[in-house]
Every structure is written in C-alpha cells, then in structure tokens.
Design a protein around this motif. Structure first.
Motif, PDB file in Angstrom:
ATOM      1  N   HIS A 187     -88.174   2.301  66.725  1.00 26.89           N
ATOM      2  CA  HIS A 187     -89.594   2.428  66.371  1.00 26.89           C
ATOM      3  C   HIS A 187     -90.037   3.894  66.356  1.00 26.89           C
ATOM      4  N   ALA A 188     -89.391   4.739  67.152  1.00 26.83           N
ATOM      5  CA  ALA A 188     -89.771   6.152  67.250  1.00 26.83           C
ATOM      6  C   ALA A 188     -88.954   7.042  66.321  1.00 26.83           C
ATOM      7  N   LEU A 189     -88.118   6.459  65.456  1.00 26.98           N
ATOM      8  CA  LEU A 189     -87.180   7.265  64.672  1.00 26.98           C
ATOM      9  C   LEU A 189     -87.434   7.221  63.162  1.00 26.98           C
ATOM     10  N   TYR A 190     -88.576   6.770  62.730  1.00 22.81           N
ATOM     11  CA  TYR A 190     -88.820   6.632  61.291  1.00 22.81           C
ATOM     12  C   TYR A 190     -88.708   7.959  60.550  1.00 22.81           C
ATOM     13  N   PHE A 191     -89.056   9.036  61.212  1.00 25.97           N
ATOM     14  CA  PHE A 191     -89.042  10.336  60.543  1.00 25.97           C
ATOM     15  C   PHE A 191     -87.921  11.235  61.064  1.00 25.97           C
ATOM     16  N   LYS A 192     -86.854  10.607  61.533  1.00 20.70           N
ATOM     17  CA  LYS A 192     -85.710  11.342  62.088  1.00 20.70           C
ATOM     18  C   LYS A 192     -84.498  11.339  61.164  1.00 20.70           C
ATOM     19  N   PHE A 193     -84.672  10.881  59.909  1.00 17.99           N
ATOM     20  CA  PHE A 193     -83.544  10.822  58.977  1.00 17.99           C
ATOM     21  C   PHE A 193     -83.857  11.591  57.685  1.00 17.99           C
ATOM     22  N   PRO A 194     -84.243  12.869  57.788  1.00 21.13           N
ATOM     23  CA  PRO A 194     -84.659  13.609  56.588  1.00 21.13           C
ATOM     24  C   PRO A 194     -83.547  13.837  55.576  1.00 21.13           C
ATOM     25  N   GLU A 195     -82.275  13.774  56.005  1.00 24.34           N
ATOM     26  CA  GLU A 195     -81.160  14.056  55.100  1.00 24.34           C
ATOM     27  C   GLU A 195     -80.559  12.804  54.479  1.00 24.34           C
ATOM     28  N   ASP A 196     -80.966  11.633  54.942  1.00 28.78           N
ATOM     29  CA  ASP A 196     -80.392  10.386  54.442  1.00 28.78           C
ATOM     30  C   ASP A 196     -81.026  10.039  53.099  1.00 28.78           C
ATOM     31  N   GLN A 197     -80.237  10.124  52.022  1.00 28.27           N
ATOM     32  CA  GLN A 197     -80.750   9.855  50.684  1.00 28.27           C
ATOM     33  C   GLN A 197     -80.253   8.528  50.116  1.00 28.27           C
ATOM     34  N   SER A 198     -79.755   7.656  50.972  1.00 29.45           N
ATOM     35  CA  SER A 198     -79.298   6.350  50.501  1.00 29.45           C
ATOM     36  C   SER A 198     -80.496   5.575  49.939  1.00 29.45           C
ATOM     37  N   PRO A 199     -80.257   4.675  48.978  1.00 27.77           N
ATOM     38  CA  PRO A 199     -81.356   4.009  48.250  1.00 27.77           C
ATOM     39  C   PRO A 199     -82.394   3.331  49.130  1.00 27.77           C
ATOM     40  N   ASP A 200     -81.965   2.731  50.257  1.00 31.70           N
ATOM     41  CA  ASP A 200     -82.898   1.984  51.089  1.00 31.70           C
ATOM     42  C   ASP A 200     -83.297   2.726  52.356  1.00 31.70           C
ATOM     43  N   SER A 201     -83.079   4.028  52.418  1.00 32.09           N
ATOM     44  CA  SER A 201     -83.432   4.797  53.606  1.00 32.09           C
ATOM     45  C   SER A 201     -84.941   5.000  53.686  1.00 32.09           C
ATOM     46  N   VAL A 202     -85.419   5.350  54.874  1.00 30.08           N
ATOM     47  CA  VAL A 202     -86.841   5.624  55.051  1.00 30.08           C
ATOM     48  C   VAL A 202     -87.277   6.748  54.125  1.00 30.08           C
ATOM     49  N   ARG A 203     -86.460   7.804  54.030  1.00 24.81           N
ATOM     50  CA  ARG A 203     -86.793   8.944  53.170  1.00 24.81           C
ATOM     51  C   ARG A 203     -87.057   8.498  51.738  1.00 24.81           C
ATOM     52  N   GLN A 204     -86.161   7.694  51.189  1.00 20.44           N
ATOM     53  CA  GLN A 204     -86.314   7.269  49.800  1.00 20.44           C
ATOM     54  C   GLN A 204     -87.490   6.324  49.608  1.00 20.44           C
ATOM     55  N   ARG A 205     -87.715   5.463  50.589  1.00 18.19           N
ATOM     56  CA  ARG A 205     -88.853   4.549  50.505  1.00 18.19           C
ATOM     57  C   ARG A 205     -90.180   5.318  50.543  1.00 18.19           C
ATOM     58  N   LEU A 206     -90.233   6.365  51.368  1.00 19.96           N
ATOM     59  CA  LEU A 206     -91.427   7.195  51.412  1.00 19.96           C
ATOM     60  C   LEU A 206     -91.638   7.931  50.093  1.00 19.96           C
ATOM     61  N   ARG A 207     -90.550   8.440  49.533  1.00 20.64           N
ATOM     62  CA  ARG A 207     -90.641   9.151  48.263  1.00 20.64           C
ATOM     63  C   ARG A 207     -91.121   8.220  47.148  1.00 20.64           C
ATOM     64  N   GLN A 208     -90.643   6.990  47.174  1.00 17.10           N
ATOM     65  CA  GLN A 208     -91.082   6.029  46.161  1.00 17.10           C
ATOM     66  C   GLN A 208     -92.560   5.708  46.319  1.00 17.10           C
ATOM     67  N   ALA A 209     -92.992   5.529  47.570  1.00 13.87           N
ATOM     68  CA  ALA A 209     -94.393   5.186  47.810  1.00 13.87           C
ATOM     69  C   ALA A 209     -95.331   6.309  47.388  1.00 13.87           C
ATOM     70  N   LEU A 210     -94.896   7.557  47.581  1.00  7.72           N
ATOM     71  CA  LEU A 210     -95.726   8.713  47.241  1.00  7.72           C
ATOM     72  C   LEU A 210     -95.422   9.272  45.859  1.00  7.72           C
ATOM     73  N   ALA A 211     -94.452   8.685  45.159  1.00  3.86           N
ATOM     74  CA  ALA A 211     -94.045   9.165  43.835  1.00  3.86           C
ATOM     75  C   ALA A 211     -93.646  10.635  43.882  1.00  3.86           C
ATOM     76  N   LEU A 212     -92.951  11.055  44.949  1.00  6.82           N
ATOM     77  CA  LEU A 212     -92.568  12.458  45.090  1.00  6.82           C
ATOM     78  C   LEU A 212     -91.525  12.877  44.063  1.00  6.82           C
ATOM     79  N   GLU A 213     -90.834  11.896  43.469  1.00 10.92           N
ATOM     80  CA  GLU A 213     -89.858  12.245  42.450  1.00 10.92           C
ATOM     81  C   GLU A 213     -90.519  12.837  41.209  1.00 10.92           C
ATOM     82  N   GLU A 214     -91.862  12.655  41.115  1.00  5.28           N
ATOM     83  CA  GLU A 214     -92.575  13.163  39.953  1.00  5.28           C
ATOM     84  C   GLU A 214     -93.082  14.592  40.127  1.00  5.28           C
ATOM     85  N   VAL A 215     -93.111  15.085  41.402  1.00  5.72           N
ATOM     86  CA  VAL A 215     -93.674  16.408  41.657  1.00  5.72           C
ATOM     87  C   VAL A 215     -92.816  17.488  41.011  1.00  5.72           C
TER      88      VAL A 215
END
Length: 323
Positions: A187-215
C-alpha cells in the motif's frame, strides 16, 4: 467558482447535454478487468467537453483529472459512516460527491433523468455537489489475492464504483512483478517503481490516466487548422507572424519570422491547445482584451498535463484528454 462566467453569458455550457446523455447510459463494471467499456469512455469525453465549455465561457476551473491510488475510500462506508445505509443516505442528500454527480433536484423531482445544474442569471450553472461533472476520476490499486479474504496485495485499496458511482474508471494494477503481492505494505509502494515500464505497471497506468505520452508531441493537423481559423476570427494576420503576435508570446522571447502555420507547427501539442483555449475565451467575451500568454497558460496547466491534449489528438482507446 461554479457560477463564474463572462458578463452576458446565457444558456447552457457546451457539453452539458452530452454529459447528461452519457451519464444515463453508464453501467457498473462487470469485472475488475473491465475498465475500458464504451459508455464510460463516452462519459469521460463528455466530462472534458463540458470542462472546455465552461472554460470558453470564462470559468477559471483548471482541474480535469483526479487519480486515486490504493485509497482507503474503498472502506468509506465503514470508516466514515460505519453503516452502508448511512453512507447511502448522505450520498442521496448530496453531502458526499459522486461520479457521476447526484441529481441536483433529486429530492423534489420524479424524473430520473440526470440534472446537474440550475439556472442563475439566465445561464445554467453546475451545483456545488457536482465537481465530478467536469473532473474525471481514475482509481488504481494492487488487488489483494485470493480475491475473497486474501492477505496478499494491498489491504486498503479496491474498486470505488460501488460506493462513489459508475463514472469512475477502476483500474486494478497487475504489473510490478511479485512485489504487488507484498501483504499490506505494498500500500505504501505505489510510487516506488519509477523505472518499471511494463504494460501493467503503476508507472504506465499513471501515464495512461494523465495522457503523459502526448506531452511534447507536435500539434495535430486539426489543431493547426483550428488555431489558424481562430486567429483570423480574432483579427490576427493568418498568413504571416507580425508584431500583433507579441501578445501571444512570452515577452522574454522575440516574435518569430515566417508564416503562421510554420510557427504553429513549431509549437508543442500542449502549447497549441493552450492557444486555442485562449482564443476561444477571447472570442466568447467578444474580443475585448488580449489573449493570455500561451506560456503563462501552459504554466497554469503544469499540474494537469492531460490538459494539453485536444479530443482530436486522443489516441485510440483513451477518453478525450484534457487540465
């Protein structure tokens, strides 16, 4: 803030009717993995359209996205009210915001059709309990396993649709390898995987939600065409950049030479979106006063990067991204 608009504005903002229609077709998610259904996509597109409509009328509201990660709101009925009936009563009284919002006149009207606004000085205004009429809600969590009474995974996060409404995009995170099964502490580790770029990782899910791929991407053809049209309507030279463009450019930068189209194509997608937003607001208030600086508006949007993407620039499978 919900009633703010340019003087003389009347009627309903663009997108309000579409939001009411989309909300009427929302259905709860069938399963944890079902987070991309079409009614939900349509609803989130309508939310952004309404946000754009409010901005065009002079409303300063900037936020379009709310993202929760592993939130104990999953237990809100127990932690906040202790009983589900009490929680539901407070929702019906509009004391607790939901997505989509509760009907503004629900206690007094027999109709079940969505109604999130009231008339104020001749214009439709969102009522105070309807922030999620324009703010899209994405909820992420590491599912606990086994699904029933499981001890592996996040003990505190979970789907929020049952409590807060079918307009929420519930997204279980199934990436980040074995670590997602760490009992409780994950529960305390959601933002502890900044380098994990696997499709279902927290990082990628956050990027999809914020549409960061468009920046940082180049503007779309539709954006350039819209900007050219709006510039001409605002009285700017639509062929070549001249001294009048100084009000659209950061004063620390010189006015570029060349055609307007070349200048627009040299900007990022988000900056052109900001320019279009400003020109539409300028048009809405009748052309009085100059447009805001593109760079200044973009800085305002620093906390909501999805705001730089227009619906026409949205990748397939992603609702129209916005602030």
């Amino acid at each position: 803030m919900n009633y703010q608009a340019y003087e003389g504005t009347t009627g309903a903002p663009d997108g309000l009717k579409e939001l009411h229609l989309a909300a009427a077709y929302l259905q709860p998610q069938v399963s944890e993995s079902d987070s991309t259904d079409q009614p939900l996509n349509d609803f989130q597109r309508a939310q952004y359209k309404l946000w754009s409509g409010l901005r065009a009328r002079g409303n300063p509201w900037l936020i379009t996205d709310f993202i929760s990660a592993g939130t104990p709101m999953y237990f809100a009925d127990v932690l906040y009210t202790r009983r589900r009936k009490t929680f539901d009563d407070r929702v019906r009284r509009r004391e607790l915001p939901t997505c989509p919002p509760q009907n503004e006149e629900q206690d007094h009207a027999e109709e079940t059709e969505p109604a999130y606004s009231y008339c104020c000085r001749g214009r439709d205004v969102l009522y105070d309990g309807a922030p999620f009429a324009v703010v899209r809600w994405t909820n992420l969590w590491f599912p606990h396993r086994p699904q029933r009474f499981g001890v592996l995974g996040d003990w505190f996060g979970g789907p929020l649709q049952p409590l807060f409404g079918p307009g929420i995009r519930d997204v279980p995170v199934s990436g980040n390898g074995w670590k997602r099964f760490i009992p409780g502490y994950i529960h305390a580790l959601y933002f502890k995987f900044p380098e994990d770029q696997s499709p279902d990782s927290v990082r990628q899910r956050l990027r999809q939600a914020l549409a960061l791929e468009e920046v940082g991407l180049s503007p779309t053809d539709d954006q350039v065409s819209s900007a050219l049209c709006l510039l001409a309507q605002a009285g700017f030279n639509a062929e070549a950049v001249d001294a009048a463009y100084a009000e659209l450019i950061d004063p620390r930068r010189s006015v570029p030479d060349g055609s307007v189209q070349e200048w627009l194509e040299s900007l990022t997608r988000s900056r052109v979106a900001c320019l279009i937003d400003d020109l539409r607001r300028r048009q809405s208030r009748g052309g009085d006063g100059g447009a805001h600086l593109v760079e200044h508006t973009e800085r305002d949007r620093a906390t909501w990067p999805s705001g730089g993407v227009l619906p026409s620039a949205t990748p397939a499978g992603r609702p129209a991204a916005g602030p």
